[in-house]
Design a protein around this motif. Structure first.
Motif, short mmCIF file in Angstrom:
data_model
loop_
_atom_site.label_atom_id
_atom_site.label_comp_id
_atom_site.label_asym_id
_atom_site.label_seq_id
_atom_site.Cartn_x
_atom_site.Cartn_y
_atom_site.Cartn_z
N LEU B 224 -12.89 57.52 -10.22
CA LEU B 224 -12.31 57.00 -11.84
C LEU B 224 -12.62 55.34 -11.86
O LEU B 224 -12.51 54.80 -10.97
CB LEU B 224 -10.69 57.26 -11.78
CG LEU B 224 -10.32 58.81 -11.87
CD1 LEU B 224 -8.91 58.75 -11.65
CD2 LEU B 224 -10.97 59.30 -13.18
N PRO B 225 -13.03 55.18 -13.10
CA PRO B 225 -13.47 53.67 -13.23
C PRO B 225 -12.22 52.83 -13.39
O PRO B 225 -11.17 53.28 -13.79
CB PRO B 225 -14.00 53.61 -14.72
CG PRO B 225 -13.68 54.83 -15.28
CD PRO B 225 -13.25 55.71 -14.19
N PRO B 226 -12.19 51.77 -12.60
CA PRO B 226 -10.78 50.86 -12.44
C PRO B 226 -10.49 49.98 -13.97
O PRO B 226 -9.40 49.81 -14.14
CB PRO B 226 -11.38 49.74 -11.64
CG PRO B 226 -12.77 49.61 -11.44
CD PRO B 226 -13.25 51.25 -11.76
N ASP B 227 -11.64 49.92 -14.87
CA ASP B 227 -11.22 49.10 -15.94
C ASP B 227 -12.25 49.81 -17.02
O ASP B 227 -13.14 48.98 -17.33
CB ASP B 227 -11.64 47.67 -16.09
CG ASP B 227 -11.02 47.08 -17.11
OD1 ASP B 227 -9.99 47.42 -17.64
OD2 ASP B 227 -11.50 45.73 -17.47
N PRO B 228 -11.98 50.97 -17.49
CA PRO B 228 -12.89 51.57 -18.44
C PRO B 228 -12.71 51.22 -20.00
O PRO B 228 -11.83 50.63 -20.30
CB PRO B 228 -12.59 53.13 -18.36
CG PRO B 228 -10.96 53.02 -17.99
CD PRO B 228 -10.76 51.78 -17.31
N VAL B 229 -13.86 50.96 -20.58
CA VAL B 229 -13.76 50.64 -22.13
C VAL B 229 -14.67 51.56 -22.86
O VAL B 229 -15.53 52.14 -22.52
CB VAL B 229 -14.36 49.11 -21.74
CG1 VAL B 229 -15.74 49.07 -21.53
CG2 VAL B 229 -14.17 48.78 -23.39
N VAL B 230 -13.96 52.07 -24.07
CA VAL B 230 -14.80 52.71 -25.03
C VAL B 230 -15.79 51.77 -25.33
O VAL B 230 -15.49 50.85 -25.78
CB VAL B 230 -13.61 53.19 -26.00
CG1 VAL B 230 -13.23 52.19 -26.76
CG2 VAL B 230 -14.41 53.95 -26.94
N PRO B 231 -17.14 52.29 -25.43
CA PRO B 231 -18.22 51.32 -25.76
C PRO B 231 -18.12 50.84 -27.05
O PRO B 231 -18.63 49.72 -27.27
CB PRO B 231 -19.34 52.62 -25.58
CG PRO B 231 -19.04 53.69 -24.76
CD PRO B 231 -17.54 53.56 -25.17
N THR B 232 -17.46 51.54 -28.13
CA THR B 232 -17.33 50.93 -29.45
C THR B 232 -16.64 49.51 -29.43
O THR B 232 -16.99 48.78 -30.19
CB THR B 232 -16.47 51.76 -30.30
OG1 THR B 232 -16.94 53.38 -29.75
CG2 THR B 232 -16.85 51.89 -31.68
N MET B 233 -15.83 49.39 -28.49
CA MET B 233 -15.44 47.97 -28.52
C MET B 233 -16.30 46.92 -28.30
O MET B 233 -15.86 45.77 -28.68
CB MET B 233 -14.14 47.92 -27.44
CG MET B 233 -12.84 48.45 -27.61
SD MET B 233 -11.57 48.08 -26.36
CE MET B 233 -10.17 48.71 -26.97
N LYS B 234 -17.13 47.13 -27.85
CA LYS B 234 -18.28 45.97 -27.46
C LYS B 234 -19.42 46.03 -28.45
O LYS B 234 -20.31 45.16 -28.31
CB LYS B 234 -18.72 46.15 -25.94
CG LYS B 234 -17.46 45.78 -24.97
CD LYS B 234 -18.39 45.91 -23.46
CE LYS B 234 -17.17 45.45 -22.48
NZ LYS B 234 -17.84 45.62 -21.36
N ALA B 235 -19.40 47.19 -29.37
CA ALA B 235 -20.70 47.39 -29.91
C ALA B 235 -20.64 46.07 -31.10
O ALA B 235 -21.87 45.78 -31.57
CB ALA B 235 -20.63 48.60 -30.91
N GLY B 236 -19.73 45.56 -31.40
CA GLY B 236 -19.73 44.34 -32.68
C GLY B 236 -20.73 43.54 -32.29
O GLY B 236 -21.54 43.02 -32.87
N GLN B 237 -20.77 43.11 -30.89
CA GLN B 237 -21.51 42.06 -30.32
C GLN B 237 -23.05 42.35 -30.51
O GLN B 237 -24.12 41.71 -30.98
CB GLN B 237 -21.41 41.81 -28.68
CG GLN B 237 -19.94 41.04 -28.61
CD GLN B 237 -19.46 40.95 -27.40
OE1 GLN B 237 -19.70 41.73 -26.33
NE2 GLN B 237 -18.91 39.83 -26.98
N ALA B 238 -23.36 43.82 -30.16
CA ALA B 238 -24.55 44.29 -30.54
C ALA B 238 -25.17 44.36 -31.84
O ALA B 238 -26.33 43.95 -32.25
CB ALA B 238 -24.73 45.72 -29.96
N TRP B 239 -24.28 44.66 -32.95
CA TRP B 239 -24.48 44.69 -34.20
C TRP B 239 -24.72 43.41 -34.65
O TRP B 239 -25.82 42.95 -35.70
CB TRP B 239 -23.60 45.28 -35.14
CG TRP B 239 -23.50 46.62 -35.04
CD1 TRP B 239 -22.51 47.50 -34.48
CD2 TRP B 239 -24.64 47.74 -35.46
NE1 TRP B 239 -22.81 48.96 -34.73
CE2 TRP B 239 -24.25 49.07 -35.31
CE3 TRP B 239 -25.87 47.31 -36.11
CZ2 TRP B 239 -24.85 50.26 -35.35
CZ3 TRP B 239 -26.51 48.63 -36.42
CH2 TRP B 239 -26.01 49.98 -35.92
N GLY B 240 -24.09 42.34 -34.16
CA GLY B 240 -24.27 40.91 -34.46
C GLY B 240 -25.64 40.25 -33.86
O GLY B 240 -26.24 39.66 -34.66
N ALA B 241 -26.10 40.74 -32.85
CA ALA B 241 -27.36 40.52 -32.25
C ALA B 241 -28.46 41.12 -33.34
O ALA B 241 -29.51 40.39 -33.53
CB ALA B 241 -27.51 40.97 -30.99
#
Lengths: 384, 265
Positions: B224-241
């Protein structure tokens, strides 16, 4: 593996041929949720223990401090086929070409009209080919229209499907009606211009499609990969348009466009590497294995394409060589990123270690402990 | 409708795999071959399109209070893994067809008659649960026995579990039960016990899991991952790029055309 092959008797094969799920249909009706699964053949073996798991691993060994579960992958590998990385290239070229066509139409001179038309042709053909490549990858290709059932802003796959569908439709309308007179002509022009504006997100969203996943290599390069893909798309579109026959006059537009794209591509490829290297386990696929070979090839070809193009002299052979190198570099980069994602998904430590260093959810939520209550291990996350 | 989920207590799991069998039987999932993995008693490997419950076996050279093994410092951990039915579900937020929905029981369900097999949920899941079956072409995962709980029945795995390691019920009841169990274990000296993914406080990246766990070792040991994150949480930075890149692309196209101009003809 061999032991399993050994127990595959003639009777086993006969049974599998008659019934994919190893049950006698006379014993009861299949109505359960899983009974809807189409099973042509029993799973030969769990892919987790396939050939990839048999070869000696390049990955770091587990330690008491950083265990993994028997070295098995923590996340699933992408199930996509090679048409997807091919689409990453084709879609980008289509978007960039449409955009250049718009710029020439609006700001260029009358004599540039044929070049603008070629840009629009390349854009439309790219959109069509992209749709085909994407449908080929679907598990149920007959249901491709389900992509347009809903619009889901959280899903780059949904956003991109709409962008690609609209871009393709508008580009086609623009191409068909662009030369008409009156209302039809205006409609065609507006459609073509709209498609060209959609070309920018079309070239960029393909990177977000990869960034918005749990694959460590893709997720960690989210600040740079879109810029790299967009630069690469401009470079490839400029190169492909230059490879086609064109006049001296048109070369004066194509040359600066191409060179700017190639320079940006080389710079951004380096930025992608730096971005991935924030966690050593994540950057591993960019230097090792198939994806590493592809990535190094792509870097070398892109750099050579830029250098050869920038050298003085305007011989045709020199420019053709440079453009071929750039195109090969751009295609190789897409496949490198794709296979690198697969390798990074196979390595459990690429998932676990960055999360332990605060590169998981902590990057966005800023909390200080993992789900088991332990604080992040050093090095502390870089505050950006 | 109340929010439903699983509480899986690894400390009472005996590794009997009744949950795996019950899940396979009720859902009539296809056989996935017989294989010997050599990984403790785990012949299943991982969750997949036709494996919706999977018992993990962890052997480790660490003593556990209350375990006497006769072979020195050794303890043997088992836990039944399952789809977590996250509050912020990576698969649901990635699904472009609307095939993946949140049900009235607050669970995550894939509608097989809508899914077109694009495979985006497979890479969207931070736990590596959902998978696409090659010959079927669609994505499949645990439904939290949507067909059973609608009739007021218990999901097959929880029903079959002989030690109440898997408990199904309303989330608030499960949370209370889990807290009590944790207190009890801590008082017995098993201080390494903790709840994995109970709520958004424990796991901000997923907003908490409807199927949460009580574990006694690092999550990584159970895959099990120790600090999982739903990818969508970080997608804003990609759209900004992408926004920055769009400016760059436009600048390159416009600049090249302007450079190539020669007065007006």
């Amino acid at each position: 593996m061999s032991a399993r092959d050994g127990d595959d008797t003639f009777l086993d094969r006969l049974q599998r041929r008659s019934d994919g799920r190893n049950v006698n249909p006379a014993l009861g009706t299949l109505l359960g949720e899983g009974a809807q699964q189409r099973v042509t053949d029993l799973d030969r073996a769990n892919p987790a223990h396939g050939f990839q798991a048999q070869v000696p691993s390049h990955f770091v060994a587990d330690t008491a401090e950083a265990p993994s579960y028997h070295g098995l992958a923590a996340i699933k590998q992408p199930v996509w086929i090679a048409t997807v990385p091919a689409y990453l290239f084709v879609g980008g070229v289509a978007g960039a070409a449409s955009l250049l066509g718009l710029a020439i139409d609006v700001l260029g001179e009358k004599s540039m009209e044929p070049l603008a038309r070629r840009c629009r042709l390349l854009g439309t053909a790219g959109d069509m080919l992209s749709a085909g490549l994407l449908i080929a990858d679907l598990g149920r290709p007959t249901r491709f229209l389900n992509m347009l059932r809903v619009f889901r802003p959280t899903s780059p796959m949904s956003v991109g499907s709409w962008v690609l569908a609209l871009s393709g439709a508008l580009n086609s309308v623009g191409l068909v009606l662009g030369r008409s007179r009156g209302v039809l002509g205006v409609t065609g022009k507006v459609a073509g211009y709209s498609a060209a504006m959609l070309g920018m997100p079309l070239a960029g969203y393909t990177a977000v499609l990869l960034n918005n996943t749990a694959i460590p290599l893709w997720q960690s390069t989210r600040r740079t990969l879109p810029l790299f893909f967009m630069a690469s798309a401009s470079a490839s579109a400029g190169s492909l348009l230059s490879l086609a026959p064109h006049t001296e006059r048109e070369a004066e537009v194509l040359r600066p466009y191409r060179l700017a794209g190639k320079a940006a591509e080389v710079v951004m490829a380096h930025a992608v590497e730096l971005d991935a290297r924030r966690a050593p386990e994540v950057a591993r696929p960019l230097s090792e294995g198939l994806s590493g070979t592809l990535w190094k090839t792509s870097r070398a070809c892109s750099l050579a394409g830029l250098v050869v193009d920038a050298l003085p002299g305007r011989q045709r052979w020199k420019q053709v060589a440079a453009d071929m190198l750039t195109t090969v570099g751009a295609v190789a980069a897409r496949f490198a990123v794709f296979h690198g994602g697969q390798a990074s998904a196979r390595n459990p430590q690429a998932t676990f270690r960055p999360q332990r260093q605060g590169h998981g959810a902590a990057e966005v939520t800023g909390h200080a402990v993992a789900s088991d209550g332990k604080p992040w291990s050093f090095p502390l996350p870089v505050v950006r | 409708m109340s929010r439903k989920g699983f509480f899986t207590d690894s400390t009472v799991c005996i590794g009997c795999k009744a949950c795996e069998v019950a899940c396979k039987q009720w859902n009539q999932l296809p056989d996935d071959g017989f294989q010997f993995t050599g990984m403790s008693y785990d012949q299943t490997g991982d969750l997949g399109c036709s494996t919706w419950r999977h018992v993990a076996f962890v052997e480790r050279p660490v003593p556990m209070p209350g375990h006497s093994t006769g072979v020195g410092d050794f303890s043997w951990l088992m836990v039944s893994d399952v789809c977590k039915h996250c509050q912020r579900a990576g698969c649901l937020e990635a699904c472009p067809t609307g095939a993946i929905v949140r049900t009235e029981f607050d669970t995550v369900y894939v509608q097989p008659d809508v899914c077109n097999g694009c495979g985006y949920c497979v890479v969207g899941c931070p736990f590596g649960v959902i998978d696409r079956r090659p010959d079927d072409g669609r994505a499949w995962k645990c439904t939290l026995c949507y067909d059973r709980i609608g009739e007021g029945m218990t999901p097959a795995c929880a029903k079959a579990c002989p030690t109440e390691s898997i408990v199904y019920g309303d989330l608030d009841v499960l949370h209370e039960r889990a807290d009590n169990r944790l207190r009890e274990l801590h008082s017995q000296g098993i201080i390494s016990a903790y709840l994995y993914g109970k709520d958004a406080k424990n796991q901000p990246g997923t907003g908490g899991l409807n199927a949460f766990f009580l574990l006694v070792d690092r999550p990584e040991a159970y895959n099990l991952p120790p600090d999982p994150v739903v990818p969508t949480m970080k997608a804003g930075q990609a759209w900004g790029a992408v926004a920055v890149g769009a400016l760059g692309m436009a600048a390159m196209a416009v600049g090249a055309v302007l450079l190539g101009r020669r007065g007006d003809s």
